[in-house]
Design an enzyme around this catalytic site. Structure first.
Site, PDB file in Angstrom:
ATOM      1  N   GLU A  79      16.399 -40.684 -19.194  1.00 26.30           N
ATOM      2  CA  GLU A  79      15.468 -41.039 -20.263  1.00 26.30           C
ATOM      3  C   GLU A  79      15.909 -42.347 -20.911  1.00 26.30           C
ATOM      4  O   GLU A  79      15.439 -42.710 -21.981  1.00 26.30           O
ATOM      5  CB  GLU A  79      15.345 -39.913 -21.281  1.00 26.30           C
ATOM      6  N   CYS A 111      15.704 -34.646 -21.679  1.00 24.67           N
ATOM      7  CA  CYS A 111      16.949 -34.133 -21.091  1.00 24.67           C
ATOM      8  C   CYS A 111      16.702 -33.104 -19.986  1.00 24.67           C
ATOM      9  O   CYS A 111      17.653 -32.557 -19.422  1.00 24.67           O
ATOM     10  CB  CYS A 111      17.840 -33.550 -22.185  1.00 24.67           C
ATOM     11  N   THR A 152      25.848 -37.818 -32.515  1.00 26.98           N
ATOM     12  CA  THR A 152      25.468 -37.126 -31.285  1.00 26.98           C
ATOM     13  C   THR A 152      25.082 -38.120 -30.190  1.00 26.98           C
ATOM     14  O   THR A 152      24.229 -37.844 -29.359  1.00 26.98           O
ATOM     15  CB  THR A 152      24.330 -36.103 -31.522  1.00 26.98           C
ATOM     16  N   SER A 201      13.969 -30.520 -34.082  1.00 27.50           N
ATOM     17  CA  SER A 201      14.457 -30.488 -32.712  1.00 27.50           C
ATOM     18  C   SER A 201      15.417 -29.305 -32.506  1.00 27.50           C
ATOM     19  O   SER A 201      15.313 -28.577 -31.508  1.00 27.50           O
ATOM     20  CB  SER A 201      15.163 -31.815 -32.428  1.00 27.50           C
ATOM     21  N   HIS A 233      22.157 -26.844 -22.385  1.00 27.60           N
ATOM     22  CA  HIS A 233      22.024 -28.280 -22.639  1.00 27.60           C
ATOM     23  C   HIS A 233      22.742 -28.542 -23.961  1.00 27.60           C
ATOM     24  O   HIS A 233      22.500 -27.845 -24.952  1.00 27.60           O
ATOM     25  CB  HIS A 233      20.543 -28.660 -22.740  1.00 27.60           C
ATOM     26  N   LYS A 242      24.718 -22.098 -31.418  1.00 29.81           N
ATOM     27  CA  LYS A 242      23.681 -21.563 -32.315  1.00 29.81           C
ATOM     28  C   LYS A 242      22.673 -20.743 -31.512  1.00 29.81           C
ATOM     29  O   LYS A 242      22.221 -19.686 -31.949  1.00 29.81           O
ATOM     30  CB  LYS A 242      22.922 -22.712 -32.991  1.00 29.81           C
ATOM     31  N   ASN A 275      26.901 -36.740 -26.126  1.00 26.44           N
ATOM     32  CA  ASN A 275      25.612 -36.410 -25.542  1.00 26.44           C
ATOM     33  C   ASN A 275      25.335 -37.330 -24.359  1.00 26.44           C
ATOM     34  O   ASN A 275      25.387 -38.550 -24.507  1.00 26.44           O
ATOM     35  CB  ASN A 275      24.525 -36.589 -26.619  1.00 26.44           C
ATOM     36  N   SER A 308      13.384 -32.466 -24.897  1.00 26.15           N
ATOM     37  CA  SER A 308      12.484 -32.614 -26.041  1.00 26.15           C
ATOM     38  C   SER A 308      11.105 -33.074 -25.604  1.00 26.15           C
ATOM     39  O   SER A 308      10.962 -33.782 -24.605  1.00 26.15           O
ATOM     40  CB  SER A 308      13.061 -33.637 -27.025  1.00 26.15           C
TER      41      SER A 308
HETATM   42  N1  COA Z   1      32.803 -28.696 -42.500  1.00 27.46           N
HETATM   43  C1  COA Z   1      32.209 -27.957 -41.532  1.00 27.46           C
HETATM   44  N2  COA Z   1      30.871 -28.022 -41.250  1.00 27.46           N
HETATM   45  C2  COA Z   1      30.135 -28.897 -41.951  1.00 27.46           C
HETATM   46  C3  COA Z   1      30.692 -29.712 -42.955  1.00 27.46           C
HETATM   47  C4  COA Z   1      32.086 -29.588 -43.215  1.00 27.46           C
HETATM   48  N3  COA Z   1      32.687 -30.333 -44.152  1.00 27.46           N
HETATM   49  N4  COA Z   1      29.690 -30.485 -43.468  1.00 27.46           N
HETATM   50  C5  COA Z   1      28.540 -30.156 -42.801  1.00 27.46           C
HETATM   51  N5  COA Z   1      28.814 -29.213 -41.886  1.00 27.46           N
HETATM   52  C6  COA Z   1      27.887 -28.569 -40.949  1.00 27.46           C
HETATM   53  C7  COA Z   1      26.562 -28.150 -41.552  1.00 27.46           C
HETATM   54  O1  COA Z   1      26.651 -26.937 -42.249  1.00 27.46           O
HETATM   55  C8  COA Z   1      25.702 -28.074 -40.298  1.00 27.46           C
HETATM   56  O2  COA Z   1      25.982 -26.882 -39.620  1.00 27.46           O
HETATM   57  P1  COA Z   1      24.798 -25.842 -39.272  1.00 27.46           P
HETATM   58  O3  COA Z   1      23.757 -26.629 -38.526  1.00 27.46           O
HETATM   59  O4  COA Z   1      25.461 -24.804 -38.432  1.00 27.46           O
HETATM   60  O5  COA Z   1      24.292 -25.362 -40.581  1.00 27.46           O
HETATM   61  C9  COA Z   1      26.261 -29.204 -39.411  1.00 27.46           C
HETATM   62  O6  COA Z   1      27.538 -29.532 -39.968  1.00 27.46           O
HETATM   63  C10 COA Z   1      25.393 -30.459 -39.420  1.00 27.46           C
HETATM   64  O7  COA Z   1      25.125 -30.796 -40.737  1.00 27.46           O
HETATM   65  P2  COA Z   1      23.689 -31.317 -41.176  1.00 27.46           P
HETATM   66  O8  COA Z   1      23.714 -31.572 -42.633  1.00 27.46           O
HETATM   67  O9  COA Z   1      22.624 -30.425 -40.635  1.00 27.46           O
HETATM   68  O10 COA Z   1      23.705 -32.705 -40.378  1.00 27.46           O
HETATM   69  P3  COA Z   1      22.645 -33.856 -40.314  1.00 27.46           P
HETATM   70  O11 COA Z   1      21.550 -33.683 -41.291  1.00 27.46           O
HETATM   71  O12 COA Z   1      23.445 -35.112 -40.388  1.00 27.46           O
HETATM   72  O13 COA Z   1      21.974 -33.718 -38.858  1.00 27.46           O
HETATM   73  C11 COA Z   1      21.604 -33.319 -36.530  1.00 27.46           C
HETATM   74  C12 COA Z   1      22.563 -33.113 -37.735  1.00 27.46           C
HETATM   75  C13 COA Z   1      22.166 -32.624 -35.308  1.00 27.46           C
HETATM   76  C14 COA Z   1      20.245 -32.754 -36.844  1.00 27.46           C
HETATM   77  C15 COA Z   1      21.510 -34.818 -36.252  1.00 27.46           C
HETATM   78  O14 COA Z   1      22.774 -35.256 -35.817  1.00 27.46           O
HETATM   79  C16 COA Z   1      20.466 -35.201 -35.239  1.00 27.46           C
HETATM   80  O15 COA Z   1      19.328 -35.478 -35.583  1.00 27.46           O
HETATM   81  N6  COA Z   1      20.826 -35.253 -33.927  1.00 27.46           N
HETATM   82  C17 COA Z   1      19.946 -35.639 -32.844  1.00 27.46           C
HETATM   83  C18 COA Z   1      18.925 -34.591 -32.435  1.00 27.46           C
HETATM   84  C19 COA Z   1      19.463 -33.493 -31.641  1.00 27.46           C
HETATM   85  O16 COA Z   1      20.603 -33.539 -31.205  1.00 27.46           O
HETATM   86  N7  COA Z   1      18.633 -32.456 -31.411  1.00 27.46           N
HETATM   87  C20 COA Z   1      19.086 -31.287 -30.748  1.00 27.46           C
HETATM   88  C21 COA Z   1      18.096 -30.693 -29.790  1.00 27.46           C
HETATM   89  S1  COA Z   1      18.020 -31.598 -28.262  1.00 27.46           S
END
Ligand code: COA
Length: 390
Positions: A79, A111, A152, A201, A233, A242, A275, A308
């Site tokens: 991709e 992916c 990521t 996502s 994945h 999760k 990733n 996705s």
């Molecule tokens: N200690 C331990 N864990 C912590 C922490 C700390 N100090 N601070 C935050 N976290 C945890 C959060 O609780 C969360 O865990 P959870 O999802 O199990 O609740 C995790 O870290 C991520 O925190 P979050 O605030 O949700 O992160 P974010 O808003 O920065 O976004 C993604 C995370 C993954 C959504 C973002 O990186 C993203 O958009 N990635 C690309 C899309 C993707 O990968 N999609 C997946 C499907 S293909």
């Protein structure tokens, strides 16, 4: 006839960033990246590595002369492709010196691309049992500096030979799959960075998993206890966990423990590469096979693929007798050991160095790139690749 993965290898570029240091630079608690997201190191692709070279470097270590003669279909899932017309498979075909009497194509569905390639290859081998198919999943994941997706990112490729009587994993026939038109992650042709609704996502990834898992159980009459391990994945290693947790209670305590232990083994390489989009599920499979000492011949492995946009699939395979003898664990350990850490400043500089889009001619300095196959420059809008092992 058994059909499946006869060989499997991966490649990641020689540079990486320590996620603890990235967290400090971004004013985030390091545990968010290392525990919350579940990543330790993130591979960084220098300008001399693109999805073509990453895939060619992954494939060159697994192919012997017989493979090069018998492979007559190259399927390249990506991709982050480099051309809207010519397939990346054609470049890899040339760089590896494969038999000219071959078909070479690129497939795209986020992916999910490499999984589409494997399923196509399976049907192809059923009709042509003497043939072999090279399936590649190769990408550079770019969300942008200082974005929520930055942690990521990653870069790398997985290469697999699909054949009859495979030495590693025989694919079973029952499979469950799903398509729904959603906008959780996409990259319009004018953008070199992906657009993503991260939370949505994550939700859809799990929703698709739950849907195909229910379908799979209904089709197969199998349950969680029938699986030695499930590979996911992995856009980041917490994501699969999760999803796994949503179904874990379907198994008894001993099976839960085994599935969680094997999940950990299946995430070790991804945790240290990041990733790699289309290759991520298969990097997880390599990690499981090379890092778990619990797996036995004949064990059933589940594979959850998610691309996705979105397409999801759950399918399965059976480990073949003496499969360990055919893995590349040592060369993968060497690959990890030989990598170089870059500072956050160096990573940002590498990230911002992109190939010219105005047709200008450039030559890249590849002296520091340890890869056998690299991008030497651009001339007349054509990428100039070098295989220094030739
Ligand atoms: N200690 C331990 N864990 C912590 C922490 C700390 N100090 N601070 C935050 N976290 C945890 C959060 O609780 C969360 O865990 P959870 O999802 O199990 O609740 C995790 O870290 C991520 O925190 P979050 O605030 O949700 O992160 P974010 O808003 O920065 O976004 C993604 C995370 C993954 C959504 C973002 O990186 C993203 O958009 N990635 C690309 C899309 C993707 O990968 N999609 C997946 C499907 S293909």
């Amino acid at each position: 006839m058994k059909i499946g993965i006869d060989k499997i290898g991966f490649y990641a570029p020689h540079l990486y960033v320590d996620m603890n240091k990235l967290a400090v630079a971004r004013n985030v608690e390091p545990e968010k990246f290392t525990i919350g997201i579940g990543q330790e190191k993130m591979a960084v692709a220098p300008i001399t590595q693109d999805p073509v070279t990453l895939a060619a470097n992954a494939a060159r270590t697994i192919l012997d002369d017989e493979d090069k003669e018998k492979i007559d279909f190259v399927i390249f899932g990506t991709e982050s492709g480099i051309d809207n017309s010519k397939s990346a498979a054609v470049y890899v075909h040339q760089l590896l010196g494969l038999n000219p009497n071959a078909r070479s194509i690129e497939v795209k569905q986020a992916c999910y691309g490499a999984t589409a390639g494997i399923q196509m290859a399976k049907g192809y081998i059923a009709l042509n049992p003497e043939s072999r198919v090279l399936v590649l999943g190769s990408d550079i994941a770019r969300y942008g500096l200082n974005t929520s997706g930055e942690s990521t990112q990653g870069a790398g490729a997985v290469a697999m030979v699909i054949s009859a009587d495979p030495k590693i994993l025989a694919l079973e026939d029952k499979s469950a799959y799903l398509t729904a038109d959603i906008m959780d992650f996409w990259r319009p042709v004018y953008s070199d960075k992906a657009f993503v609704d991260g939370k949505f996502s994550n939700e859809q990834y799990i929703h698709f998993f739950n849907t195909v898992w229910e379908q799979y159980k209904a089709k197969s009459d199998l349950g969680l206890n029938d699986f030695e391990a499930i590979c996911f994945h992995l856009p980041y290693t917490k994501m699969g966990l999760k999803a796994l947790r949503t179904v874990l209670e379907e198994a008894d305590e001993a099976d839960q423990e085994r599935l969680l232990a094997n999940y950990k083994s299946s995430t070790m390489y991804n945790r240290n590469v990041g990733n790699i989009y289309t290759g991520s599920l298969y990097l997880s499979l390599v990690s499981l096979l090379e890092q778990s000492d619990q797996l036995k011949d004949g064990a059933r492995i589940g594979l959850y693929s998610y691309g996705s946009g979105a397409v999801g699939e759950f399918f399965t395979g059976i480990l073949q007798p003496n499969y360990r003898e055919y893995l590349q664990a040592e060369s993968h350990a060497e690959l990890f050991a030989a990598r170089t850490e870059v500072s956050i400043e160096e990573y940002e500089a590498v990230f911002q160095e992109t190939v010219p889009v105005d047709g200008s001619t450039v030559e890249f300095d590849a002296t520091k790139d340890t890869a056998a196959i690299y991008l030497a420059g651009i001339k007349d809008n054509m990428r100039q690749y070098v295989n220094k092992s030739n």
